[in-house]
Write an enzyme that holds these catalytic residues in place. Structure first.
Site, PDB file in Angstrom:
ATOM      1  N   ILE A 156     -22.251  17.463 -26.149  1.00 21.47           N
ATOM      2  CA  ILE A 156     -21.539  18.512 -25.412  1.00 21.47           C
ATOM      3  C   ILE A 156     -20.664  19.313 -26.361  1.00 21.47           C
ATOM      4  O   ILE A 156     -20.560  20.538 -26.253  1.00 21.47           O
ATOM      5  CB  ILE A 156     -20.694  17.903 -24.274  1.00 21.47           C
ATOM      6  CG1 ILE A 156     -21.558  17.019 -23.375  1.00 21.47           C
ATOM      7  CG2 ILE A 156     -20.056  19.002 -23.426  1.00 21.47           C
ATOM      8  CD1 ILE A 156     -20.788  16.160 -22.398  1.00 21.47           C
ATOM      9  N   LEU A 215     -18.449  11.029 -37.061  1.00 19.60           N
ATOM     10  CA  LEU A 215     -19.889  10.825 -37.300  1.00 19.60           C
ATOM     11  C   LEU A 215     -20.385   9.463 -36.819  1.00 19.60           C
ATOM     12  O   LEU A 215     -21.435   8.994 -37.249  1.00 19.60           O
ATOM     13  CB  LEU A 215     -20.236  11.018 -38.787  1.00 19.60           C
ATOM     14  CG  LEU A 215     -19.867  12.385 -39.386  1.00 19.60           C
ATOM     15  CD1 LEU A 215     -20.255  12.445 -40.861  1.00 19.60           C
ATOM     16  CD2 LEU A 215     -20.535  13.521 -38.626  1.00 19.60           C
ATOM     17  N   ASN A 243     -21.406   8.848 -33.815  1.00 21.83           N
ATOM     18  CA  ASN A 243     -22.534   9.065 -32.904  1.00 21.83           C
ATOM     19  C   ASN A 243     -23.056  10.484 -33.040  1.00 21.83           C
ATOM     20  O   ASN A 243     -23.480  11.109 -32.061  1.00 21.83           O
ATOM     21  CB  ASN A 243     -22.113   8.792 -31.449  1.00 21.83           C
ATOM     22  CG  ASN A 243     -23.311   8.637 -30.524  1.00 21.83           C
ATOM     23  OD1 ASN A 243     -24.359   8.132 -30.923  1.00 21.83           O
ATOM     24  ND2 ASN A 243     -23.172   9.100 -29.300  1.00 21.83           N
ATOM     25  N   PHE A 294     -13.357  16.036 -26.965  1.00 21.83           N
ATOM     26  CA  PHE A 294     -14.574  15.334 -26.545  1.00 21.83           C
ATOM     27  C   PHE A 294     -14.664  13.923 -27.113  1.00 21.83           C
ATOM     28  O   PHE A 294     -15.348  13.076 -26.547  1.00 21.83           O
ATOM     29  CB  PHE A 294     -15.825  16.090 -27.025  1.00 21.83           C
ATOM     30  CG  PHE A 294     -16.032  17.435 -26.405  1.00 21.83           C
ATOM     31  CD1 PHE A 294     -16.508  17.553 -25.119  1.00 21.83           C
ATOM     32  CD2 PHE A 294     -15.753  18.584 -27.121  1.00 21.83           C
ATOM     33  CE1 PHE A 294     -16.712  18.790 -24.544  1.00 21.83           C
ATOM     34  CE2 PHE A 294     -15.958  19.832 -26.559  1.00 21.83           C
ATOM     35  CZ  PHE A 294     -16.436  19.946 -25.264  1.00 21.83           C
ATOM     36  N   ASN A 325     -10.428   3.140 -28.720  1.00 24.44           N
ATOM     37  CA  ASN A 325     -10.982   4.406 -29.188  1.00 24.44           C
ATOM     38  C   ASN A 325     -10.582   5.572 -28.293  1.00 24.44           C
ATOM     39  O   ASN A 325     -10.139   6.623 -28.770  1.00 24.44           O
ATOM     40  CB  ASN A 325     -12.505   4.309 -29.277  1.00 24.44           C
ATOM     41  CG  ASN A 325     -13.114   5.482 -30.015  1.00 24.44           C
ATOM     42  OD1 ASN A 325     -12.637   5.873 -31.068  1.00 24.44           O
ATOM     43  ND2 ASN A 325     -14.153   6.058 -29.446  1.00 24.44           N
ATOM     44  N   SER A 363     -14.401  12.995 -16.450  1.00 21.12           N
ATOM     45  CA  SER A 363     -15.672  12.551 -15.877  1.00 21.12           C
ATOM     46  C   SER A 363     -15.545  12.312 -14.386  1.00 21.12           C
ATOM     47  O   SER A 363     -14.471  11.960 -13.882  1.00 21.12           O
ATOM     48  CB  SER A 363     -16.095  11.247 -16.573  1.00 21.12           C
ATOM     49  OG  SER A 363     -17.157  10.622 -15.874  1.00 21.12           O
ATOM     50  N   TYR A 415     -15.021   2.262 -19.251  1.00 19.14           N
ATOM     51  CA  TYR A 415     -15.171   3.677 -19.612  1.00 19.14           C
ATOM     52  C   TYR A 415     -14.503   4.570 -18.570  1.00 19.14           C
ATOM     53  O   TYR A 415     -13.697   5.443 -18.884  1.00 19.14           O
ATOM     54  CB  TYR A 415     -16.645   4.058 -19.754  1.00 19.14           C
ATOM     55  CG  TYR A 415     -16.859   5.552 -19.714  1.00 19.14           C
ATOM     56  CD1 TYR A 415     -16.452   6.352 -20.775  1.00 19.14           C
ATOM     57  CD2 TYR A 415     -17.423   6.164 -18.595  1.00 19.14           C
ATOM     58  CE1 TYR A 415     -16.607   7.727 -20.725  1.00 19.14           C
ATOM     59  CE2 TYR A 415     -17.581   7.541 -18.539  1.00 19.14           C
ATOM     60  CZ  TYR A 415     -17.169   8.319 -19.603  1.00 19.14           C
ATOM     61  OH  TYR A 415     -17.318   9.689 -19.540  1.00 19.14           O
ATOM     62  N   LYS A 450     -10.961   7.219 -18.660  1.00 18.75           N
ATOM     63  CA  LYS A 450     -10.847   8.607 -18.203  1.00 18.75           C
ATOM     64  C   LYS A 450      -9.715   8.746 -17.183  1.00 18.75           C
ATOM     65  O   LYS A 450      -8.966   9.724 -17.198  1.00 18.75           O
ATOM     66  CB  LYS A 450     -12.173   9.092 -17.624  1.00 18.75           C
ATOM     67  CG  LYS A 450     -13.288   9.238 -18.655  1.00 18.75           C
ATOM     68  CD  LYS A 450     -12.903  10.186 -19.775  1.00 18.75           C
ATOM     69  CE  LYS A 450     -14.015  10.384 -20.787  1.00 18.75           C
ATOM     70  NZ  LYS A 450     -13.601  11.218 -21.937  1.00 18.75           N
ATOM     71  N   ASN A 477     -23.287  14.950 -14.671  1.00 15.49           N
ATOM     72  CA  ASN A 477     -24.204  14.387 -15.679  1.00 15.49           C
ATOM     73  C   ASN A 477     -24.846  15.475 -16.538  1.00 15.49           C
ATOM     74  O   ASN A 477     -25.824  16.093 -16.127  1.00 15.49           O
ATOM     75  CB  ASN A 477     -25.284  13.549 -14.983  1.00 15.49           C
ATOM     76  CG  ASN A 477     -24.716  12.283 -14.373  1.00 15.49           C
ATOM     77  OD1 ASN A 477     -23.921  12.347 -13.453  1.00 15.49           O
ATOM     78  ND2 ASN A 477     -25.102  11.139 -14.899  1.00 15.49           N
ATOM     79  N   GLY A 496     -21.502  -1.496 -13.138  1.00 12.86           N
ATOM     80  CA  GLY A 496     -20.689  -0.298 -13.348  1.00 12.86           C
ATOM     81  C   GLY A 496     -21.271   0.962 -12.748  1.00 12.86           C
ATOM     82  O   GLY A 496     -20.604   2.000 -12.696  1.00 12.86           O
TER      83      GLY A 496
END
Length: 339
Positions: free
Chosen positions: A12, A33, A35, A81, A100, A125, A150, A154, A180, A298
């Site tokens: 994104i 870097l 991902n 992001f 993270n 999200s 996760y 958010k 999505n 989840g």
């Protein structure tokens, strides 16, 4: 106007950098870097004729973040992001996700709030809603207990930003709650290229179609939906990227009604996993091998957006269809694999 985009070489992020540069913003990308590949810079340059400044930095490095802002002291806004984002993986690695996703946010905000009139766009999200009571989901829907670490990052992230905005009145933020994102740029210069095993449906579909994977796993067919598979709102990544530019411009032009706002970004239509598979087969003419496996921890049953607020207040609307998104994703996959 110089904008920092964290995770700007990701899926994104890279598409948003393209739209920012096309809109005349100067972009500095931060990415560790983990991902993404530095080669994405070439794709961005091929589309926009301008290569953004790139700084390799792990945002968990507080001193590194501080040094970055000292060097780039003319940054006027940030689009954030950079985060780990796989629901299933977060269930198995909760501490990694909390470290993270939250420490990086905090260190960024500490620097931005020290600046006069900083603008901040947060990559949030629809997972903040959990399994919503009503569909489609509006921004007023209650934030439910998270279904995964996760999702919880958010939720907590938004709370951190809201609390920050309550204290620092020179700080303005918008949280964009995506549904999505799928697809690729029509140029095939950039697209979704996850490292390792994909965590999202569409790259798994395209890699299976390309022969990289034996078959696609469909996580459960016993959900209370029309065909038993989960339903999601799939939005073309280019539409999503354009929404970020419109949100940033809203803050820059001081059109925000409060210094923390939230918007849902989706198409307003839900599609099941099997519908996505069937649409891909129809658009591409490729038959997909898939098997039904156990549900994934989840996952919520269904989630799709009420986009009225984004349409009316941001002036943004998703334009591209599911079929167009899947076609672009397949064209990107074929280019990457040399097919």
């Amino acid at each position: 106007m110089k904008i920092v985009v964290t995770g700007g070489l990701g899926f994104i992020g890279s598409h948003t950098v393209v739209e920012l540069q096309n809109a005349g913003y100067e972009v500095v990308i931060i990415d560790d870097l983990s991902n993404a590949s530095e080669s994405v810079l070439d794709g961005i340059e091929a589309i926009t004729t301008k290569k953004p400044t790139f700084v390799k930095l792990d945002l968990r490095d507080r001193n590194g973040v501080s040094e970055f802002f000292k060097k780039h002291n003319d940054i006027t806004g940030a689009i954030h992001f950079a985060a780990s984002k796989a629901v299933g993986e977060s269930v198995n690695k909760p501490l990694e996700y909390y470290e993270n996703n939250l420490s990086s946010l905090i260190y960024l905000l500490q620097e931005l709030t020290a600046k006069e009139g900083a603008n901040f766009i947060f990559s949030s999200s629809c997972t903040v809603y959990g399994q919503a009571d009503e569909l489609p989901i509006t921004e007023e829907a209650p934030v439910k207990p998270a279904e995964s670490p996760y999702g919880n990052t958010k939720q907590i992230g938004e709370e951190i930003i809201k609390d920050t905005a309550n204290v620092y009145h020179n700080f303005n933020a918008i949280a964009l709650r995506y549904f999505n994102p799928i697809g690729a740029h029509e140029s095939c210069e950039i697209g979704e290229l996850p490292l390792g095993v994909p965590q999202n449906l569409v790259p798994f579909i395209t890699q299976t179609a390309a022969g990289l994977r034996k078959e696609l796993a469909v996580f459960g067919n016993d959900y209370p939906t029309a065909d038993g598979t989960c339903v999601r709102d799939y939005i073309h990544v280019v539409d999503l990227a354009k929404a970020h530019v419109m949100a940033l411009t809203r803050l820059v032009d001081k059109k925000n009604k409060s210094n923390f706002e939230t918007f849902n970004l989706g198409t307003g239509k839900g599609s099941s996993v099997l519908e996505v598979i069937q649409t891909f087969e129809k658009v591409t003419g490729v038959d997909l091998a898939y098997k039904i496996v156990d549900r994934r921890e989840g996952d919520v049953i269904a989630a799709y957006a009420d986009t009225t607020k984004a349409n009316d207040i941001l002036g943004w609307k998703a334009e591209l269809t599911l079929a167009e998104a899947l076609d672009s994703a397949w064209n990107w996959e074929k280019k990457v694999r040399g097919l």
